[in-house]
Structures are given as structure tokens and as C-alpha cells.
Design an enzyme around this catalytic site. Structure first.
Site, PDB file in Angstrom:
ATOM      1  N   GLN A 131       0.634  -1.401   0.180  1.00 40.77           N
ATOM      2  CA  GLN A 131      -0.027  -0.022  -0.118  1.00 40.77           C
ATOM      3  C   GLN A 131       0.831   1.206  -0.183  1.00 40.77           C
ATOM      4  OE1 GLN A 131      -1.799   0.670   3.771  1.00 40.77           O
ATOM      5  NE2 GLN A 131      -3.604   1.814   2.836  1.00 40.77           N
ATOM      6  N   GLY A 132       0.784   2.300  -0.999  1.00 41.05           N
ATOM      7  CA  GLY A 132       1.670   3.344  -1.170  1.00 41.05           C
ATOM      8  C   GLY A 132       0.356   4.376  -0.968  1.00 41.05           C
ATOM      9  N   TYR A 133       0.604   4.965   0.465  1.00 43.53           N
ATOM     10  CA  TYR A 133      -0.422   6.071   0.852  1.00 43.53           C
ATOM     11  C   TYR A 133       0.378   6.952   1.569  1.00 43.53           C
ATOM     12  CZ  TYR A 133      -5.290   4.147   0.179  1.00 43.53           C
ATOM     13  OH  TYR A 133      -6.577   3.470  -0.104  1.00 43.53           O
ATOM     14  N   SER A 134       1.133   6.584   2.607  1.00 35.19           N
ATOM     15  CA  SER A 134       1.798   7.668   3.265  1.00 35.19           C
ATOM     16  C   SER A 134       3.160   8.327   2.711  1.00 35.19           C
ATOM     17  CB  SER A 134       2.106   7.104   4.702  1.00 35.19           C
ATOM     18  OG  SER A 134       1.086   6.462   5.482  1.00 35.19           O
ATOM     19  N   SER A 166       4.547  -1.104   4.230  1.00 38.92           N
ATOM     20  CA  SER A 166       4.743  -2.452   4.723  1.00 38.92           C
ATOM     21  C   SER A 166       4.988  -3.609   3.669  1.00 38.92           C
ATOM     22  CB  SER A 166       3.494  -2.947   5.479  1.00 38.92           C
ATOM     23  OG  SER A 166       3.341  -2.043   6.568  1.00 38.92           O
ATOM     24  N   GLU A 249      -8.961  -1.606   5.194  1.00 43.29           N
ATOM     25  CA  GLU A 249      -7.908  -1.816   6.136  1.00 43.29           C
ATOM     26  C   GLU A 249      -8.190  -2.122   7.649  1.00 43.29           C
ATOM     27  OE1 GLU A 249      -4.885   1.304   5.531  1.00 43.29           O
ATOM     28  OE2 GLU A 249      -3.352   0.207   6.571  1.00 43.29           O
ATOM     29  N   GLU A 389      -6.189   8.702  17.286  1.00 39.27           N
ATOM     30  CA  GLU A 389      -6.755  10.104  17.515  1.00 39.27           C
ATOM     31  C   GLU A 389      -7.396  10.336  16.111  1.00 39.27           C
ATOM     32  OE1 GLU A 389      -3.693   9.388  17.865  1.00 39.27           O
ATOM     33  OE2 GLU A 389      -3.360   9.771  20.011  1.00 39.27           O
TER      34      GLU A 389
HETATM   35  C1  LIG Z   1       3.311  -0.746  11.639  1.00 40.96           C
HETATM   36  C2  LIG Z   1       2.787   0.330  10.661  1.00 40.96           C
HETATM   37  C3  LIG Z   1       2.573  -0.112   9.256  1.00 40.96           C
HETATM   38  C4  LIG Z   1       2.283   0.841   8.312  1.00 40.96           C
HETATM   39  N1  LIG Z   1       2.024   0.456   7.181  1.00 40.96           N
HETATM   40  C5  LIG Z   1       1.856   1.329   5.775  1.00 40.96           C
HETATM   41  C6  LIG Z   1       1.580   1.121   4.669  1.00 40.96           C
HETATM   42  O1  LIG Z   1       1.659  -0.267   4.441  1.00 40.96           O
HETATM   43  N2  LIG Z   1       1.268   1.800   3.753  1.00 40.96           N
HETATM   44  C7  LIG Z   1       1.286   3.169   4.208  1.00 40.96           C
HETATM   45  O2  LIG Z   1       0.926   4.071   3.005  1.00 40.96           O
HETATM   46  N3  LIG Z   1       1.394   3.551   5.491  1.00 40.96           N
HETATM   47  C8  LIG Z   1       1.547   2.815   6.375  1.00 40.96           C
HETATM   48  N4  LIG Z   1       1.827   3.103   7.740  1.00 40.96           N
HETATM   49  C9  LIG Z   1       1.648   4.572   7.750  1.00 40.96           C
HETATM   50  C10 LIG Z   1       0.517   5.100   8.782  1.00 40.96           C
HETATM   51  O3  LIG Z   1      -0.459   5.046   7.848  1.00 40.96           O
HETATM   52  C11 LIG Z   1       0.745   6.501   9.362  1.00 40.96           C
HETATM   53  O4  LIG Z   1       2.009   6.227  10.317  1.00 40.96           O
HETATM   54  C12 LIG Z   1      -0.299   6.986  10.086  1.00 40.96           C
HETATM   55  O5  LIG Z   1      -1.187   7.423   9.086  1.00 40.96           O
HETATM   56  C13 LIG Z   1       0.032   8.463  10.712  1.00 40.96           C
HETATM   57  O6  LIG Z   1       0.717   9.349  10.021  1.00 40.96           O
HETATM   58  P1  LIG Z   1       2.305   9.802  10.464  1.00 40.96           P
HETATM   59  O7  LIG Z   1       2.780   8.680  10.934  1.00 40.96           O
HETATM   60  O8  LIG Z   1       2.509  10.808   9.316  1.00 40.96           O
HETATM   61  O9  LIG Z   1       1.678  10.912  11.877  1.00 40.96           O
HETATM   62  P2  LIG Z   1       1.088  12.109  11.657  1.00 40.96           P
HETATM   63  O10 LIG Z   1       0.032  12.321  10.980  1.00 40.96           O
HETATM   64  O11 LIG Z   1       2.041  13.238  11.696  1.00 40.96           O
HETATM   65  O12 LIG Z   1       0.718  12.227  13.375  1.00 40.96           O
HETATM   66  C14 LIG Z   1       1.597  12.444  14.504  1.00 40.96           C
HETATM   67  C15 LIG Z   1       0.476  12.519  15.814  1.00 40.96           C
HETATM   68  O13 LIG Z   1      -0.508  13.631  15.543  1.00 40.96           O
HETATM   69  C16 LIG Z   1      -1.509  12.982  15.888  1.00 40.96           C
HETATM   70  N5  LIG Z   1      -2.627  14.052  14.967  1.00 40.96           N
HETATM   71  C17 LIG Z   1      -2.512  14.219  13.657  1.00 40.96           C
HETATM   72  N6  LIG Z   1      -3.466  14.958  13.297  1.00 40.96           N
HETATM   73  C18 LIG Z   1      -4.479  14.787  14.117  1.00 40.96           C
HETATM   74  C19 LIG Z   1      -5.886  15.352  14.220  1.00 40.96           C
HETATM   75  N7  LIG Z   1      -6.326  15.932  13.323  1.00 40.96           N
HETATM   76  N8  LIG Z   1      -6.362  15.101  15.387  1.00 40.96           N
HETATM   77  C20 LIG Z   1      -5.727  14.638  16.488  1.00 40.96           C
HETATM   78  N9  LIG Z   1      -4.807  13.994  16.330  1.00 40.96           N
HETATM   79  C21 LIG Z   1      -3.706  14.114  15.310  1.00 40.96           C
HETATM   80  C22 LIG Z   1      -1.770  11.707  15.342  1.00 40.96           C
HETATM   81  O14 LIG Z   1      -2.513  10.958  16.009  1.00 40.96           O
HETATM   82  C23 LIG Z   1      -0.258  11.210  16.003  1.00 40.96           C
HETATM   83  O15 LIG Z   1      -0.325  10.880  17.304  1.00 40.96           O
HETATM   84  C24 LIG Z   1       2.250   2.262   8.583  1.00 40.96           C
HETATM   85  C25 LIG Z   1       2.514   2.570   9.892  1.00 40.96           C
HETATM   86  C26 LIG Z   1       2.757   1.690  10.962  1.00 40.96           C
HETATM   87  C27 LIG Z   1       2.909   2.304  12.253  1.00 40.96           C
END
Ligand SMILES: Cc1cc2nc3c(=O)[nH]c(=O)nc-3n(C[C@H](O)[C@H](O)[C@H](O)COP(=O)(O)OP(=O)(O)OC[C@H]3O[C@@H](n4cnc5c(N)ncnc54)[C@H](O)[C@@H]3O)c2cc1C
Length: 404
Positions: A131-134, A166, A249, A389
Site C-alpha cells: 500500500q503506497g499511501y503515506s 509495509s 484496512e 486519534e
Molecule cells: C506498523 C505500521 C505499518 C504501516 N504501513 C503502512 C503502509 O503499508 N502503507 C502506508 O501508506 N502507510 C503505512 N503506515 C503509515 C501510517 O498510515 C501512518 O503512520 C499514519 O497514518 C500516521 O501518519 P504519520 O506517521 O505521518 O503521523 P502524523 O500524521 O504526523 O501524526 C502524528 C501524531 O499527531 C496526531 N494527529 C495528527 N492529526 C491529528 C488530528 N487531526 N487530530 C488529532 N490528532 C492528530 C496523530 O494521531 C499522531 O499521534 C504504517 C504505519 C505503521 C506504524
């Protein structure tokens, strides 16, 4: 005999005749799961036969249409297969993001050609998906993603960086969100596209986790040419597809941590009884009530929470009509699954006492080392698939109808 009873007898007989003896009693995940793909790993090797036989029956994806490799069954019949597999403690023949995420999304949004091409290969375990989202600056605020897709004739040329992908290093194809219109409002300039990772312009670099494993990667696209027919849904209409996939998901994550009946565990035993058995071992209490009353209480609470959660998810599924798409309730299940799993892995570490935080042998058994890693890995549950959150925000707005 009702239609379902007759089907149950037929399924039981077929499973008994076709499940290789080496995989019996393995339960859900005594093995690491078979993810399929061009570099598929089968452990034990008889999992290959198991996959092929189940795929031939259409039972790797029992509810998908037969023309795309599925079993063409309704939910009630599919549930019978799952129950009979559980009775014989058979592992699923196949797991992964193909079956749980991109497959259901293609069933809803894909073109006929995309369904024929990709769903069949998913059912047979021939292609592994990631999955290429983040991106580095687009996680919770996913719509800020910057990976560019520039139209060039009947192709898009894609350039940018994804992160936390992942299993990208083990995958064959990636479903990705790209920015196809930088001028539009951010949600309206995104396209959902399928990319073959064999292309030399796609590169991946593993990232290490706190648990010591590297289950995810940085993924770079350096001018990858992707045919326009790989777009799922409308060009610039990818946000709708992306959100639908996120529902799948979250359901997948909820299922993985007990939502599909609450009986799955790292060693294929019921999770609750696994904690109970562990406590008996570590407290040297083979018989009678556990000597530690508060631990007894916590174990029973964990068992009850897991079981009640499994049954709730099951009830919600049974109530849903066939073909139901997961809605905002998937956020609710995801948050709860995350908390149940975090509490359970934490409890397991505490039960083990001085053996609970092993990092490397000697001095620790293999399952003790695994337990430490499982506990650390569980911290990621509240981040992956959208943080807790963000799920709570969705529940507040879309389930409870609270104002912004
Ligand atoms: C084990 C694992 C596997 C993953 N696999 C994939 C994958 O296969 N493909 C993919 O694309 N991504 C993947 N991810 C990424 C995951 O989707 C992101 O880490 C997640 O969406 C959070 O984004 P961020 O890490 O940029 O944190 P941020 O968005 O920067 O958030 C940081 C903190 O701020 C809080 N926050 C942010 N915005 C708000 C808001 N509006 N209100 C309240 N709190 C807020 C968050 O809850 C968090 O605590 C994976 C992550 C993990 C840990």
C-alpha cells in the site's frame, strides 16, 4: 437436512480429504501466514499444496465471484467454511493486502479488465500487494500527498516518495495515491493507481522498527511510466477509492486482533487460554486457582474483552447485507482492537516477569523473545491504518454526529 447443513458436511469432508496432514492443527498462525507473490515462501512447504487446492475450489476468497477466481458464495456459506477450518485447526491458505484491501476495492471500483487481471491472480496467491499511501509529509493528513503523476499520452509518469510501505521489499505490485492535478483542491487532485514494482524506476529501502524487524520500507518512484488503464476509479477521483480502501484496512486490522471470533493467537491457541496457560507455567501453579488474584482478574478480563469483541464484530458482519462495505464502524472496531491487543501483549510480558523482556538468547526461550517483539510491535497498532486519534475524530463526527 438444511442447505447449510448439507454444505457443512460437504465442506468438512473436502477439507478432511484435502488438507495436507503437515498443516493440520497449526491453527491460525502457528506459521507466519502465506502471503503469496512472485517470491512466495511456504512454511511448512505443504502450504503450497494447500493454497493451490483451496484456490482451485475458489475458497481463498469464498465470497468473490467465480469468474474472478472466488467461490461465488454468500456470507452464510463462507462462514461455514471458516468454521469448519477452525474445527480442523487449519491455517488460512492465503493472507495479505490483495485479499483484504485491494481485492474488495477492485470489486467495487475496478474495470472489468482490472478485475479479470488482478483478482484472479490475488485468489491464486500469484501477486503480493503493498500500500503506497503515506509520505514523509502526508500521514494523518493524507490528502496533502505530493507524489506527482504527469500525463504523457496514454501513460502517467510518476515521481515521488512513499514511506512506511509495509512489506514493499517483498511485494510485486503497489496500489498508490498520486497527485494528478496540483491546481485542484487537495482531495480533488488525487488519483488511485496500480503500479508494477518490477519497473526499475521503483526502488525500496527497508526501515527498522523498535521490535528489531524491518517490515516496512521507503518506496521511491523515479519517473515510473504507468499505463492510464491502471487508474482505479476516475482520474482525480482517487480520494473516494482511497477512503473505501481504508475501511477495508481497518476491518482487516480489527480481524487480525480478535475481531474474527477472538480465537486467534501467535501460537494458534485461544488467546485467553494461552495467557492462562502461560501464567500457570510462570507461577508454577499447575492446578487450582492461580495464586495471584489480581492477575487472575486481569487474565479473565482480557479473555472476556477479546471474546466479546470477536462476537460483536461477528454480529455486525452477520447483520450486514452481503456485499456490505465497511463504514465508519470500522474505525470503532479498529480503535478497540488496537487497545485489546496492546493490553494483551502488555499482560503477557508482565506474566512472564523477569522472562518478559528478553531481547536475545541465551537466557530466553524462542517464544519469550517473540513475546517481547510482539509487545513492541503492538505499539504500532494505534498508528497504522490511521492513528487512534484520527479514528476517534471519525467516530465523533460520523458515528456520533458531534459538531466539528
Ligand atoms: C506498523 C505500521 C505499518 C504501516 N504501513 C503502512 C503502509 O503499508 N502503507 C502506508 O501508506 N502507510 C503505512 N503506515 C503509515 C501510517 O498510515 C501512518 O503512520 C499514519 O497514518 C500516521 O501518519 P504519520 O506517521 O505521518 O503521523 P502524523 O500524521 O504526523 O501524526 C502524528 C501524531 O499527531 C496526531 N494527529 C495528527 N492529526 C491529528 C488530528 N487531526 N487530530 C488529532 N490528532 C492528530 C496523530 O494521531 C499522531 O499521534 C504504517 C504505519 C505503521 C506504524
Amino acid at each position: 437436512m438444511s442447505d447449510l447443513d448439507a454444505f457443512r458436511a460437504e465442506v468438512h469432508e473436502w477439507l478432511d480429504a484435502n488438507a495436507p496432514k503437515e498443516i493440520r492443527n497449526l491453527g491460525f498462525s502457528a506459521i507466519d501466514g502465506t502471503w503469496g507473490g512472485r517470491r512466495a515462501r511456504f512454511d511448512p512447504p505443504q502450504m503450497k499444496d494447500w493454497l493451490e487446492r483451496m484456490a482451485h475450489k475458489g475458497w481463498t476468497a469464498p465470497t468473490w465471484p467465480r469468474e474472478y477466481g472466488g467461490g461465488g458464495l454468500d456470507n452464510a456459506h463462507a462462514k461455514v467454511i471458516a468454521q469448519e477450518m477452525a474445527t480442523l485447526k487449519l491455517p488460512p491458505p492465503l493472507t495479505g493486502f490483495g485479499l483484504s484491501m485491494i481485492g474488495p476495492t477492485l470489486l467495487r471500483f475496478g474495470t472489468e479488465a482490472q478485475k479479470k487481471e488482478h483478482l484472479t491472480k490475488i485468489c491464486r496467491g500469484e501477486i503480493r500487494w503493498c500500500q503506497g499511501y503515506s509520505e514523509p509529509d502526508a500521514g494523518s493528513d493524507l490528502a496533502s500527498l505530493q507524489t506527482r503523476a504527469v500525463r504523457d499520452g496514454d501513460h502517467f509518469v510518476i515521481t515521488g516518495q512513499k514511506v512506511w510501505t509495509s512489506y514493499a521489499d517483498l511485494s510485486d505490485w503497489i496500489f498508490a495515491l498520486v497527485r494528478s492535478d496540483p491546481e485542484a483542491k487537495k482531495q480533488e487532485g488525487i488519483t488511485f493507481i496500480l503500479i508494477d514494482m518490477d519497473d526499475p524506476a521503483v526502488s525500496v529501502a527497508p526501515i527498522s522498527l523498535i521490535s528489531g524487524k524491518s517490515p516496512f520500507c521507503e518506496t521511491r518512484f523515479d519517473g515510473v511510466r504507468v499505463p492510464v488503464e491502471n487508474v482505479v476509479g476516475e482520474i482525480n477521483g482517487g480520494w473516494t477509492v482511497a477512503k473505501a480502501l481504508l475501511g477495508h484496512e481497518r476491518s482487516m486490522i480489527a480481524d487480525a486482533f480478535g475481531g474474527a471470533g477472538g480465537a486467534r493467537t501467535e501460537k494458534g491457541k485461544a488467546r485467553g487460554s494461552h495467557l492462562g496457560a502461560m501464567a500457570r507455567d510462570y507461577l508454577d501453579a499447575a492446578e487450582g486457582p492461580l495464586p495471584d488474584a489480581s492477575l487472575r482478574h486481569e487474565i479473565v478480563q482480557s479473555e472476556m474483552d477479546t471474546r466479546a469483541f470477536g462476537l460483536t464484530v461477528q454480529r455486525s458482519r452477520d447483520a450486514a447485507k452481503a456485499g456490505h462495505q465497511p463504514g465508519a464502524e470500522s474505525s470503532l472496531f479498529k480503535v478497540y482492537a488496537t487497545e485489546v491487543n496492546k493490553r494483551r501483549t502488555e499482560l503477557a510480558v508482565r506474566i512472564a516477569g523477569p522472562h518478559g523482556l528478553g531481547w536475545e538468547a541465551p537466557g530466553f526461550e524462542e517464544d519469550e523473545l517473540e513475546r517481547t517483539r510482539a509487545w513492541l510491535r503492538a505499539r504500532g497498532n494505534s498508528i497504522e491504518g490511521g492513528t487512534s486519534e484520527i479514528q476517534l475524530n471519525i467516530i465523533a463526527k460520523r458515528v456520533l454526529g458531534l459538531p466539528d
